[in-house]
Design a protein around this motif. Structure first.
Motif, mmCIF file in Angstrom:
data_model
loop_
_atom_site.group_PDB
_atom_site.id
_atom_site.type_symbol
_atom_site.label_atom_id
_atom_site.label_comp_id
_atom_site.label_asym_id
_atom_site.label_seq_id
_atom_site.Cartn_x
_atom_site.Cartn_y
_atom_site.Cartn_z
ATOM 1 N N LEU A 1 -33.810 53.536 -44.239
ATOM 2 C CA LEU A 1 -32.545 54.149 -44.584
ATOM 3 C C LEU A 1 -31.718 53.130 -45.341
ATOM 4 N N GLU A 2 -31.403 53.412 -46.583
ATOM 5 C CA GLU A 2 -30.615 52.447 -47.378
ATOM 6 C C GLU A 2 -29.360 53.150 -47.872
ATOM 7 N N LYS A 3 -28.237 52.516 -47.682
ATOM 8 C CA LYS A 3 -26.999 53.200 -48.086
ATOM 9 C C LYS A 3 -26.737 53.105 -49.584
ATOM 10 N N GLY B 1 -31.091 44.800 -51.312
ATOM 11 C CA GLY B 1 -29.919 44.122 -50.736
ATOM 12 C C GLY B 1 -29.422 42.966 -51.577
ATOM 13 N N ILE B 2 -29.061 41.916 -50.903
ATOM 14 C CA ILE B 2 -28.460 40.750 -51.559
ATOM 15 C C ILE B 2 -29.312 40.218 -52.697
ATOM 16 N N LEU B 3 -30.621 40.256 -52.519
ATOM 17 C CA LEU B 3 -31.477 39.622 -53.522
ATOM 18 C C LEU B 3 -31.358 40.284 -54.892
ATOM 19 N N PRO C 1 -26.240 34.714 -40.835
ATOM 20 C CA PRO C 1 -26.717 34.335 -42.155
ATOM 21 C C PRO C 1 -27.958 33.458 -42.042
ATOM 22 N N LYS C 2 -28.912 33.701 -42.869
ATOM 23 C CA LYS C 2 -30.126 32.880 -42.857
ATOM 24 C C LYS C 2 -30.800 32.999 -44.200
ATOM 25 N N ASN C 3 -31.822 32.198 -44.424
ATOM 26 C CA ASN C 3 -32.451 32.249 -45.732
ATOM 27 C C ASN C 3 -33.508 33.349 -45.801
ATOM 28 N N TYR C 4 -34.029 33.512 -46.972
ATOM 29 C CA TYR C 4 -34.990 34.589 -47.242
ATOM 30 C C TYR C 4 -36.192 34.537 -46.305
ATOM 31 N N ARG C 5 -36.762 33.335 -46.162
ATOM 32 C CA ARG C 5 -37.934 33.153 -45.319
ATOM 33 C C ARG C 5 -37.684 33.610 -43.889
ATOM 34 N N ASP D 1 -20.006 46.419 -43.749
ATOM 35 C CA ASP D 1 -18.824 47.190 -43.328
ATOM 36 C C ASP D 1 -19.169 48.284 -42.318
ATOM 37 N N THR D 2 -20.426 48.684 -42.307
ATOM 38 C CA THR D 2 -20.803 49.784 -41.419
ATOM 39 C C THR D 2 -21.125 49.323 -40.002
ATOM 40 N N VAL D 3 -21.042 48.006 -39.771
ATOM 41 C CA VAL D 3 -21.489 47.487 -38.478
ATOM 42 C C VAL D 3 -20.738 48.098 -37.298
ATOM 43 N N VAL E 1 -26.911 23.565 -53.899
ATOM 44 C CA VAL E 1 -27.790 22.622 -54.589
ATOM 45 C C VAL E 1 -28.703 23.360 -55.573
ATOM 46 N N LYS E 2 -29.228 24.512 -55.098
ATOM 47 C CA LYS E 2 -30.085 25.302 -55.986
ATOM 48 C C LYS E 2 -29.342 25.714 -57.248
ATOM 49 N N ASN E 3 -28.118 26.211 -57.074
ATOM 50 C CA ASN E 3 -27.356 26.686 -58.234
ATOM 51 C C ASN E 3 -26.905 25.543 -59.146
HETATM 52 C C1 FAD Z 1 -25.559 33.556 -53.060
HETATM 53 C C2 FAD Z 1 -26.781 33.619 -52.253
HETATM 54 C C3 FAD Z 1 -27.888 32.857 -52.601
HETATM 55 C C4 FAD Z 1 -29.040 32.852 -51.838
HETATM 56 N N1 FAD Z 1 -30.077 32.051 -52.210
HETATM 57 C C5 FAD Z 1 -31.154 31.948 -51.414
HETATM 58 C C6 FAD Z 1 -32.225 31.073 -51.718
HETATM 59 O O1 FAD Z 1 -32.227 30.392 -52.717
HETATM 60 N N2 FAD Z 1 -33.260 30.968 -50.885
HETATM 61 C C7 FAD Z 1 -33.322 31.709 -49.735
HETATM 62 O O2 FAD Z 1 -34.267 31.588 -48.979
HETATM 63 N N3 FAD Z 1 -32.338 32.576 -49.413
HETATM 64 C C8 FAD Z 1 -31.245 32.716 -50.225
HETATM 65 N N4 FAD Z 1 -30.237 33.583 -49.882
HETATM 66 C C9 FAD Z 1 -30.339 34.354 -48.633
HETATM 67 C C10 FAD Z 1 -31.131 35.666 -48.813
HETATM 68 O O3 FAD Z 1 -30.602 36.358 -49.860
HETATM 69 C C11 FAD Z 1 -31.048 36.482 -47.543
HETATM 70 O O4 FAD Z 1 -31.610 35.789 -46.477
HETATM 71 C C12 FAD Z 1 -31.776 37.815 -47.608
HETATM 72 O O5 FAD Z 1 -31.611 38.445 -48.796
HETATM 73 C C13 FAD Z 1 -31.282 38.704 -46.478
HETATM 74 O O6 FAD Z 1 -31.971 39.890 -46.423
HETATM 75 P P1 FAD Z 1 -31.551 41.061 -45.423
HETATM 76 O O7 FAD Z 1 -32.495 42.128 -45.596
HETATM 77 O O8 FAD Z 1 -31.378 40.516 -44.063
HETATM 78 O O9 FAD Z 1 -30.071 41.500 -45.842
HETATM 79 P P2 FAD Z 1 -29.520 42.206 -47.168
HETATM 80 O O10 FAD Z 1 -30.172 41.673 -48.337
HETATM 81 O O11 FAD Z 1 -28.048 42.110 -47.038
HETATM 82 O O12 FAD Z 1 -29.948 43.727 -47.013
HETATM 83 C C14 FAD Z 1 -29.298 44.616 -46.150
HETATM 84 C C15 FAD Z 1 -29.443 46.023 -46.703
HETATM 85 O O13 FAD Z 1 -28.984 46.946 -45.726
HETATM 86 C C16 FAD Z 1 -28.189 47.929 -46.376
HETATM 87 N N5 FAD Z 1 -27.288 48.498 -45.379
HETATM 88 C C17 FAD Z 1 -26.269 47.869 -44.736
HETATM 89 N N6 FAD Z 1 -25.693 48.709 -43.856
HETATM 90 C C18 FAD Z 1 -26.364 49.879 -43.926
HETATM 91 C C19 FAD Z 1 -26.237 51.134 -43.243
HETATM 92 N N7 FAD Z 1 -25.294 51.311 -42.306
HETATM 93 N N8 FAD Z 1 -27.093 52.116 -43.538
HETATM 94 C C20 FAD Z 1 -28.058 51.920 -44.482
HETATM 95 N N9 FAD Z 1 -28.223 50.777 -45.157
HETATM 96 C C21 FAD Z 1 -27.376 49.753 -44.874
HETATM 97 C C22 FAD Z 1 -27.504 47.155 -47.468
HETATM 98 O O14 FAD Z 1 -27.052 48.022 -48.473
HETATM 99 C C23 FAD Z 1 -28.621 46.225 -47.930
HETATM 100 O O15 FAD Z 1 -29.408 46.820 -48.921
HETATM 101 C C24 FAD Z 1 -29.086 33.620 -50.658
HETATM 102 C C25 FAD Z 1 -27.985 34.423 -50.298
HETATM 103 C C26 FAD Z 1 -26.843 34.419 -51.079
HETATM 104 C C27 FAD Z 1 -25.667 35.244 -50.660
#
Ligand code: FAD
Ligand code: FAD
Ligand code: SF4
Ligand code: SF4
Lengths: 450, 701
Positions: free
Chosen positions: B173-175, B181-183, B469-473, B424-426, B334-336
């Motif tokens: 389910l994606e809003k 998401g962030i990526l 908050p955490k990294n991609y891995r 915001d939906t939390v 650092v990456k940026n």
């Molecule tokens: C500026 C920046 C740079 C980054 N650079 C790196 C990097 O170099 N290396 C690295 O490892 N990590 C990096 N990251 C971190 C990485 O982006 C995240 O760890 C990862 O993308 C998080 O994934 P996620 O799925 O948890 O969250 P998100 O990517 O936030 O995905 C959450 C999804 O849920 C959806 N959603 C939320 N609420 C609802 C709802 N109620 N109903 C339906 N859908 C909903 C959102 O729309 C979104 O699509 C960076 C982050 C930022 C902000």
């Protein structure tokens, strides 16, 4: 094709991996080369960032493993050979003798009372911990049985007063022993569980996947680093952890090695050894929080103890970690950004004078403390090299296991069917180990990547 | 005496471990005289294979239907004896365990007579409870194989893929209109020594989920309503998005709603000055082709001025009273910085930081950045840089603590590393799922260490930045782990709870609601006609509800009020004024008791301990009963804070003990005689000391 999996290393990562896979319905062999499961967590006192008591939360999991119908625990067991076939691994293991009949031993302790030789404990020697040559790894050990020090059995402890050794024939030739006090004590209890003549056992298993969870070790400082090994009152953070632990040799009394005195002023040196040839070259992630934890617990024991932390960069990287650091500061810990110079001991008081450069002012400063704790960091298990060779997978340049494609296939190695979790992947805390254990268990039961 | 009850008592010598101190034959003779006891045996080693099969024989031969085993400790040996009793054809819930080694012989070695008396008392208490024991059974709740993943970022997609890989159905389910998401806004993802374009990662993952036959994706979707519990959810979607109109049948749920940057409104002119951006906005600029001049210079879109000086300020609204470290800011900055340098090497980049939180291999990026010419300036925790606008150019004044002097750095682009918050939906989701979240909107996991991707209630998991908050891995790892956690019940087809659960008799219920408001596991639901009902498969048996219910409607199987009361009465039958009645929780306090035993810590033999699963199980009425019967003192011992096997049981216990003290005082009992301690499983000394102190203060020695 085999439906079972094997997990190498039974710390918190291995244990959680095993519980997940076993609950899923997969048969698990949980292997550790030490006499008990539990790993590092079984030695810790409290755990950041919530200060949960470590053994309180780990022991129930250890008992669960022990009683799980799908898990077979193989302790004191080494992996000797692994042959990969298309869909499985044929594994040769050696269960090293504990010189105990594990079925019969009830951990009553009669043998330990009878044993005439107490030697410094591997873990707690520096802070006064002793164990007999027949001993329990720790009170909550699983399996809950005694172990005989092989050195004793080989007659190498004769000079220290051991009762066995020096016989005409080797222990393995006898089926009973009229000499060994532990054997006799156990017989007197009616158990007859001590078997000095026990030999190593070979085992063969076939498994579909393998999870490496061989964990981390606490780095020992090089001799002389900040006075370690030279001045008695310089210890590592692991040694301090044992000092705080109510289950440790001092029953949780924070007393110092030189004179057993309750300590009133303690300093921590973070990143001890970093940048030196024989120091840990990377940030181990956990030490900042470990130091914060240790000061908080110290203050809980006795609020009047003065605590100082000399540090470089603060790593408060996880959920709730910053609040934990704030709590340490509220409790009156002094955080000082510093570069250490040298350490002197006062021959009379055995107190330590440390000289350091205060990074914020550039001034050279002096401080006298009663105990100095070196935060040395986490290093890979010293058995990783051998294990990597046996499994035919690679280590990274730091000595941790290497992933083939860390971005798209985390926790997978270049060998399909071999996965990683916990400290085997690098410095890590407990929560992250448990997350990786969950992920690796998923990969292992499905044999992902095939 | 109940004619139909035949109790067998098995007293273990444990070699000389018990028999060396306790006069076991005397205990055996004593047990023979207790009501309903049909058979008593002394075993040298009751846990040995021979003794176990003898026990089975005796159970059959003497038609025993309750078993009391008096030996070591239930914490290690109860499963063994339970299995044995079961093999003898008896329901394993008909076994009661009495600890006469850890609680008697090992801790009262120099007082063999008092030890023997204590052992007799404990056996009497065990028999009193055993008579009232009832059969129990594991409870199963069927679970099917549909998993709902809320949030389609990398964590959610990874979770869905792992669920689907097993042949189960996953619904994402994606809003937003797009997955990722962030990526979707980030340029490259770097980790340790690796780096990949974020767009490639998203594309790879989206391709996999879109083509997977078991994955359904609803975009632009939102949840209207969630009803039910594991195995049994009905999820209704809001009508204006994708997805069916009728409710979805869902078995398990994974929450992966990710995070958002907190707009650093008001910091350094952010929000009004277009030259001030966040890291994520910088990432978007770096992805934007408009930001390249034909000459290769970097610029803001629609601007003709090249960007020559970039200043990055870290920890802008983190590491303060309200909020911790943002966890990813340092490596991202650092990456940026490196990305800017790679774009055009003559861009001057400064990173102003407090601590550089770079772990393990992230240090190599740091070295690379330094080599590329990125300048690092460390400023004091309490002296943030200041920014002024001087003749149209931003000027950053910063105190460098390493060099001990002030610098002024010009800046064309000021990048703020800002903190994060949950989606915001939390608030909405948290209400629907009845889970908790922090002030910043990050969901609270079940256990900070051992339950990192779980919620307290079974069947729902948590992963990715929705937790913190955490990294991609790490987000991906959590996604896989969360998938595993919900897959276990889906694979088995059921969840199973131990038979120690709550049971409500509604006769006297006035629907005060305490039970369903307070249950830490949401195991009590209000069903038709607004009556509370226990969903047994979700109940963990802590007993908090039973002790709280003012109408005494709730009982806990194996720890009923009646059974506990029988133990209290048996404990205080003789010489009550010399006895301390103790309630100890199974997980920690009893661990401390056992540890005192293993360490052979000697303490006075006044305590008669009653095991409860959680200290929250102990109702005030039972404490009062102890005093009515003349106990010298009462002890309630639970896990040390913040540890509790049932999340918050010890907190509930603490408040209740305070109330109990008030009640006791009103009734003329000395509230100081009620003790309440929190004891970890490692802390034998604490328990032993408490016993010594109580004995002294209660004038027992
Ligand atoms: C500026 C920046 C740079 C980054 N650079 C790196 C990097 O170099 N290396 C690295 O490892 N990590 C990096 N990251 C971190 C990485 O982006 C995240 O760890 C990862 O993308 C998080 O994934 P996620 O799925 O948890 O969250 P998100 O990517 O936030 O995905 C959450 C999804 O849920 C959806 N959603 C939320 N609420 C609802 C709802 N109620 N109903 C339906 N859908 C909903 C959102 O729309 C979104 O699509 C960076 C982050 C930022 C902000
Ligand atoms: C002083 C100190 C304090 C700490 N405090 C905290 C804290 O408060 N909070 C926190 O979250 N973390 C803390 N940590 C970190 C924590 O200990 C680790 O995160 C955790 O132990 C990692 O678990 P693991 O299972 O991966 O490894 P380990 O616990 O190291 O377990 C690995 C197991 O594998 C076995 N093994 C190794 N090699 C082999 C082999 N070749 N064959 C068979 N078996 C093998 C070992 O015997 C061991 O049992 C601390 C660490 C230290 C050093
Ligand atoms: S606490 Fe007791 S009286 Fe109140 S609603 Fe629950 S069962 Fe009924
Ligand atoms: S016993 Fe605990 S888990 Fe069970 S219903 Fe009562 S409060 Fe909830």
């Amino acid at each position: 094709m085999s439906e079972s999996i094997m997990i190498i290393g039974a710390g918190v990562a291995g244990i959680n991996c095993a519980l997940n896979a076993a609950d899923y319905g997969t048969k698990v062999y949980l292997v550790d080369d030490t006499p008990s499961i539990g790993g590092m967590m079984a030695r810790l006192d409290k755990t950041f960032p919530t200060n949960d008591c470590s053994i309180c939360i780990e022991a129930p999991q250890m008992y669960e493993v022990d009683n799980h119908p799908n898990i077979e625990i193989l302790t004191n067991t080494e992996i000797r050979k692994v042959k990969k076939t298309d869909a499985s691994f044929k594994v040769r293991l050696v269960k090293k003798a504990k010189f105990i009949d594990e079925e019969k031993c009830t951990a009553c302790g009669a043998c330990m009372e009878a044993c005439p030789v107490a030697i410094p404990d591997e873990m707690d020697g520096k802070i006064g911990g002793k164990r007999k040559l027949i001993y329990m790894p720790f009170p909550q050990a699983v399996p809950n049985v005694a172990v005989v020090d092989p050195e004793c059995r080989h007659g190498k402890m004769r000079e220290d007063g051991a009762c066995v050794g020096g016989c005409v024939v080797d222990c393995s030739q006898c089926r009973e022993c009229p000499i060994a006090l532990c054997v006799k004590a156990c017989q007197k209890e009616g158990k007859d569980a001590v078997r000095l003549w026990q030999s190593n056992k070979n085992l063969n298993l076939e498994v579909k996947s393998i999870v490496v969870a061989s964990g981390i070790m606490d780095a020992k400082p090089a001799e002389g680093l900040h006075g370690y090994g030279v001045h008695q009152n310089v210890i590592t953070n692991m040694e301090f952890e044992r000092l705080m632990n109510a289950g440790g040799p001092t029953e949780g009394h924070i007393i110092r090695p030189s004179d057993g005195k309750h300590v009133k002023k303690i300093a921590w040196y973070q990143c001890a050894g970093r940048g030196l040839a024989d120091g840990v070259p990377y940030c181990s992630k956990v030490c900042c929080m470990v130091a914060a934890k240790q000061t908080i617990i110290t203050k809980e024991h006795d609020p009047s103890v003065e605590t100082l932390i000399y540090y470089n960069d603060l790593k408060a990287y996880g959920k709730g970690f910053w609040g934990f650091y704030e709590k340490a500061k509220e409790n009156g810990v002094r955080y000082i950004k510093a570069r250490p110079y040298d350490v002197f001991e006062d021959p009379e008081t055995r107190n330590l004078t440390i000289r350091y450069e205060d990074v914020e002012t550039g001034n050279l400063m002096k401080e006298e403390v009663e105990l100095l704790v070196l935060s040395t960091g986490l290093i890979p298990s010293d058995r990783n090299k051998r294990l990597a060779k046996v499994l035919k997978i690679e280590l990274d340049n730091l000595g941790f296991f290497k992933e083939e494609d860390p971005m798209m296939a985390p926790l997978e190695t270049k060998a399909k069917g071999i996965y990683l979790c916990g400290g085997a992947t690098g410095p890590i805390d407990i929560a992250e180990s448990v997350v990786q254990a969950g992920a690796a268990s998923m990969k292992a039961v499905l044999r992902i990547g095939d | 005496m109940r004619e139909d009850i035949r109790v067998g008592v098995f007293v273990c010598d444990c070699g000389s471990n018990i028999a060396g101190v306790v006069d076991v034959p005397q205990v055996v003779a004593y047990a023979k005289g207790l009501p309903n006891v049909a058979f008593v045996d002394e075993g040298r080693w009751s846990c040995s294979v021979d003794a176990l099969s003898d026990m089975q024989e005796s159970i059959k031969e003497h038609h025993l239907n309750r078993v009391v085993i008096a030996s070591c400790t239930p914490r290690t040996h109860e499963p063994l004896f339970k299995r044995n009793v079961k093999e003898a054809g008896l329901n394993p819930y008909l076994l009661e365990f009495v600890s006469i080694r850890e609680q008697v012989s090992w801790v009262h070695m120099n007082e063999p007579e008092m030890a023997t008396d204590k052992a007799k008392d404990l056996v009497r208490m065990g028999v009193a409870k055993a008579v009232l024991l009832e059969e129990g059974e594991e409870i199963r709740l069927p679970v099917k194989q549909e998993c709902l993943v809320i949030g389609g970022g990398v964590a959610g997609m990874t979770a869905a893929l792992n669920v689907a890989q097993q042949g189960f159905d996953a619904i994402i389910l994606e809003k937003e209109p797009h997955l990722g998401g962030i990526l979707n806004k980030v340029t490259t993802v770097s980790h340790d020594q690796n780096e990949m374009a974020a767009a490639d990662i998203v594309k790879a993952k989206v391709d996999l989920v879109e083509t997977h036959p078991n994955i359904t994706i609803y975009r632009n979707a939102a949840i209207e309503e969630i009803e039910g519990y594991i195995g049994n959810y009905k999820v209704t979607l809001k009508p204006n998005g994708d997805g069916p109109g009728e409710p979805l049948d869902i078995s398990t749920i994974i929450v992966a709603t990710g995070m958002k940057e907190i707009e650093p409104e008001g910091f350094y002119g952010y929000g009004t000055d277009p030259r001030v951006v966040t890291q994520l906005q910088l990432e978007e600029l770096l992805r934007n082709a408009e930001c390249r001049m034909p000459s290769g210079e970097f610029r803001m879109p629609n601007s003709e001025c090249r960007i020559q000086d970039v200043v990055i300020i870290n920890c802008v609204n983190s590491k303060n009273e309200t909020r911790g470290c943002c966890n990813i800011g340092c490596p991202v900055s650092v990456k940026n910085a490196l990305a800017l340098k790679n774009l055009k090497n003559d861009i001057r980049v400064h990173i102003l930081y407090r601590d550089l939180s770079m772990v393990k291999e992230e240090h190599f990026h740091l070295d690379a950045a330094k080599e590329a010419g990125v300048k690092f300036i460390r400023f004091p925790d309490d002296r943030y840089p200041e920014v002024t606008d001087e003749s149209g150019r931003l000027c950053v004044r910063v105190h460098d603590i390493l060099l001990g002097r002030e610098f002024t750095i010009p800046s064309d682009l000021l990048v703020l590393t800002t903190a994060f918050k949950g989606d915001d939906t939390v608030d909405e989701i948290k209400g629907l799922l009845k889970v908790s979240a922090s002030a910043d909107g990050f969901f609270q996991e079940a256990h900070a260490k051992l339950g990192p991707v779980d919620f307290p209630a079974d069947g729902i998991s948590l992963c990715g930045c929705a937790k913190s908050p955490k990294n991609y891995r790490e987000s991906c790892e959590e996604g896989i782990a969360a998938a595993m956690r919900v897959s276990i019940p889906m694979k088995n087809g059921y969840i199973e709870a131990e038979g120690i659960v709550a049971d409500i008799d509604l006769t006297d219920c006035n629907n005060c609601g305490l039970c369903y408001k307070r249950c830490p596991y949401n195991a009590i639901k209000v069903v038709e006609e607004a009556e509370p009902a226990v969903i047994k498969a979700l109940c963990k048996g802590c007993g908090l509800c039973a002790a709280d219910c003012p109408k005494e409607c709730i009982t806990i199987v194996h720890y009923s009020d009646e059974q506990l009361l029988a133990q209290v009465e048996a404990a205080l039958e003789e010489e009550a004024d010399k006895k301390i009645l103790g309630f100890v929780c199974h997980w920690c306090a009893l661990g401390g008791v056992d540890m005192a035993g293993v360490s052979r810590l000697q303490y006075p033999p006044h305590a008669r301990l009653i095991r409860v699963m959680c200290s929250a199980r102990v109702p005030i009425r039972l404490i009062e009963r102890g005093f009515e019967l003349g106990a010298a003192g009462v002890l309630v011992a639970g896990c040390e804070f913040p540890t509790c096997h049932y999340i918050t049981g010890n907190y509930a216990c603490e408040t209740r003990v305070k109330r109990a003290k008030k009640r006791l005082a009103k009734r003329g009992y000395d509230p100081e005689k009620l003790w309440n301690i929190w004891c970890s499983a490692a802390d034998g000394p604490k328990f032993a000391n408490t016993m010594r102190e109580m004995a002294t203060q209660l004038d027992l020695v």
